[in-house]
Design a protein around this motif. Structure first.
Motif, PDB file in Angstrom:
ATOM      1  N   ALA A   1       1.041  -5.145   4.285  1.00  0.00           N
ATOM      2  CA  ALA A   1       0.639  -4.073   3.370  1.00  0.00           C
ATOM      3  C   ALA A   1      -0.693  -3.474   3.804  1.00  0.00           C
ATOM      4  CB  ALA A   1       0.488  -4.652   1.963  1.00  0.00           C
ATOM      5  N   PRO A   2      -0.932  -2.236   3.421  1.00  0.00           N
ATOM      6  CA  PRO A   2      -2.277  -1.678   3.637  1.00  0.00           C
ATOM      7  C   PRO A   2      -3.315  -2.556   2.936  1.00  0.00           C
ATOM      8  CG  PRO A   2      -0.728   0.048   2.952  1.00  0.00           C
ATOM      9  CD  PRO A   2      -0.015  -1.253   2.808  1.00  0.00           C
ATOM     10  N   SER A   3      -4.492  -2.628   3.527  1.00  0.00           N
ATOM     11  CA  SER A   3      -5.577  -3.421   2.925  1.00  0.00           C
ATOM     12  C   SER A   3      -6.101  -2.713   1.679  1.00  0.00           C
ATOM     13  CB  SER A   3      -6.710  -3.573   3.937  1.00  0.00           C
ATOM     14  OG  SER A   3      -7.300  -2.289   4.159  1.00  0.00           O
ATOM     15  N   ALA A   4      -6.943  -3.414   0.926  1.00  0.00           N
ATOM     16  CA  ALA A   4      -7.535  -2.811  -0.277  1.00  0.00           C
ATOM     17  C   ALA A   4      -8.324  -1.557   0.101  1.00  0.00           C
ATOM     18  CB  ALA A   4      -8.435  -3.827  -0.974  1.00  0.00           C
ATOM     19  N   ALA A   5      -9.041  -1.617   1.224  1.00  0.00           N
ATOM     20  CA  ALA A   5      -9.834  -0.451   1.649  1.00  0.00           C
ATOM     21  C   ALA A   5      -8.906   0.708   2.030  1.00  0.00           C
ATOM     22  CB  ALA A   5     -10.731  -0.832   2.822  1.00  0.00           C
ATOM     23  N   GLU A   6      -7.789   0.381   2.688  1.00  0.00           N
ATOM     24  CA  GLU A   6      -6.843   1.447   3.063  1.00  0.00           C
ATOM     25  C   GLU A   6      -6.195   2.067   1.824  1.00  0.00           C
ATOM     26  OE1 GLU A   6      -5.136   0.339   7.475  1.00  0.00           O
ATOM     27  OE2 GLU A   6      -4.490  -0.928   5.808  1.00  0.00           O
ATOM     28  N   ILE A   7      -5.897   1.241   0.823  1.00  0.00           N
ATOM     29  CA  ILE A   7      -5.305   1.779  -0.415  1.00  0.00           C
ATOM     30  C   ILE A   7      -6.298   2.716  -1.093  1.00  0.00           C
ATOM     31  CG2 ILE A   7      -4.435   1.160  -2.708  1.00  0.00           C
ATOM     32  CD1 ILE A   7      -3.272  -1.404  -1.435  1.00  0.00           C
ATOM     33  N   GLU A   8      -7.548   2.316  -1.070  1.00  0.00           N
ATOM     34  CA  GLU A   8      -8.612   3.170  -1.646  1.00  0.00           C
ATOM     35  C   GLU A   8      -8.644   4.521  -0.926  1.00  0.00           C
ATOM     36  OE1 GLU A   8     -10.519   1.824  -4.061  1.00  0.00           O
ATOM     37  OE2 GLU A   8     -12.167   3.254  -4.253  1.00  0.00           O
ATOM     38  N   THR A   9      -8.526   4.473   0.404  1.00  0.00           N
ATOM     39  CA  THR A   9      -8.520   5.715   1.186  1.00  0.00           C
ATOM     40  C   THR A   9      -7.292   6.560   0.848  1.00  0.00           C
ATOM     41  OG1 THR A   9      -9.709   4.621   2.971  1.00  0.00           O
ATOM     42  CG2 THR A   9      -8.550   6.648   3.540  1.00  0.00           C
ATOM     43  N   LEU A  10      -6.137   5.913   0.763  1.00  0.00           N
ATOM     44  CA  LEU A  10      -4.902   6.640   0.428  1.00  0.00           C
ATOM     45  C   LEU A  10      -5.058   7.351  -0.919  1.00  0.00           C
ATOM     46  CD1 LEU A  10      -2.246   3.922   1.396  1.00  0.00           C
ATOM     47  CD2 LEU A  10      -2.436   6.204   2.418  1.00  0.00           C
ATOM     48  N   LEU A  11      -5.592   6.630  -1.901  1.00  0.00           N
ATOM     49  CA  LEU A  11      -5.715   7.206  -3.243  1.00  0.00           C
ATOM     50  C   LEU A  11      -6.757   8.323  -3.277  1.00  0.00           C
ATOM     51  CD1 LEU A  11      -5.501   3.844  -5.216  1.00  0.00           C
ATOM     52  CD2 LEU A  11      -3.803   5.694  -5.271  1.00  0.00           C
TER      53      LEU A  11
END
Ligand SMILES: Cc1cc2nc3c(=O)[nH]c(=O)nc-3n(C[C@H](O)[C@H](O)[C@H](O)COP(=O)(O)O)c2cc1C
Length: 192
Positions: free
Chosen positions: A23-33
């Motif tokens: 899965a995308p990391s927490a930081a990547e999810i933050e970037t996606l959002l």
């Protein structure tokens, strides 16, 4: 990381079934959002919101989807129910884009809905730019009031998409695209 134009010219959806981890990391999810919120939005209304389904929560949502499916299909087989339970659990991450479009003195609801669509597309493109693949889908449960209630989606809200994000099992095949001649005209003055 692909070049932006190359990405936009070649991107193809990958079916949820063919999206895996990690899965995308927490930081990547933050970037996606963050990128998903960076869309044209007439009136700066933020007429959308996002629900992140990750880890075990994907299965909890799937249990609700499967329960509603079972009630609506008395003859459902165990395989079909198991399929429904996995609906949001196939890829590592699903982000629901919820339209909050509402009557407004100046901004048509249609424009607010379009902004939610733009948020979906930004999410998809951002996922690819980060090296993931994605699929923007809705399916029956996006329109089922009981599922929506269980997911905490209010009566006036609508699902613009469940954006599934993960690693592609294999490169997607190209599909036919409309010919530009069929969808493009050049304006040449008032119609007579
Ligand atoms: C609002 C919306 C809802 C969609 N819902 C579904 C769906 O429920 N099931 C499905 O198989 N495809 C659905 N699609 C289509 C997928 O996104 C499809 O994979 C896509 O059109 C493939 O084209 P692409 O590879 O060029 O992105 C939907 C598309 C949009 C814009």
């Amino acid at each position: 990381m692909p070049d932006a134009l190359q990405l936009l010219r070649t991107r193809r959806s990958v079916k949820p079934m063919e999206l895996g981890g990690p899965a995308p990391s927490a930081a990547e999810i933050e970037t996606l959002l963050t990128i998903a919120t960076r869309v044209p939005d007439h009136g700066k209304l933020a007429p959308w919101r996002f629900i992140v389904f990750e880890g075990e929560a994907r299965l909890a949502a799937g249990a609700t989807i499967a329960a509603v499916f079972r009630e609506q299909h008395a003859d459902a087989t165990p395989d079909q129910i198991a399929f429904e339970r996995q609906r949001l659990a196939r890829p590592a991450l699903v982000i629901a884009v919820v339209s909050r479009a509402a009557p407004h003195v100046k901004i048509p609801e249609w424009e607010q809905q379009l902004s939610a669509g733009a948020a979906c597309m930004n999410l998809v493109n951002a996922a690819y730019a980060m090296g993931y693949a994605a699929s923007w889908i809705t399916e029956w449960y996006a329109y089922d009031r009981r599922v929506l209630d269980a997911l905490g989606i209010a009566g006036a809200e609508r699902i613009a998409g469940f954006v599934h994000i993960g690693r592609p099992a294999r490169p997607p095949e190209e599909r036919d695209r409309p010919k530009l001649a069929d969808v493009v005209t050049r304006y040449s003055g008032p119609a007579r």
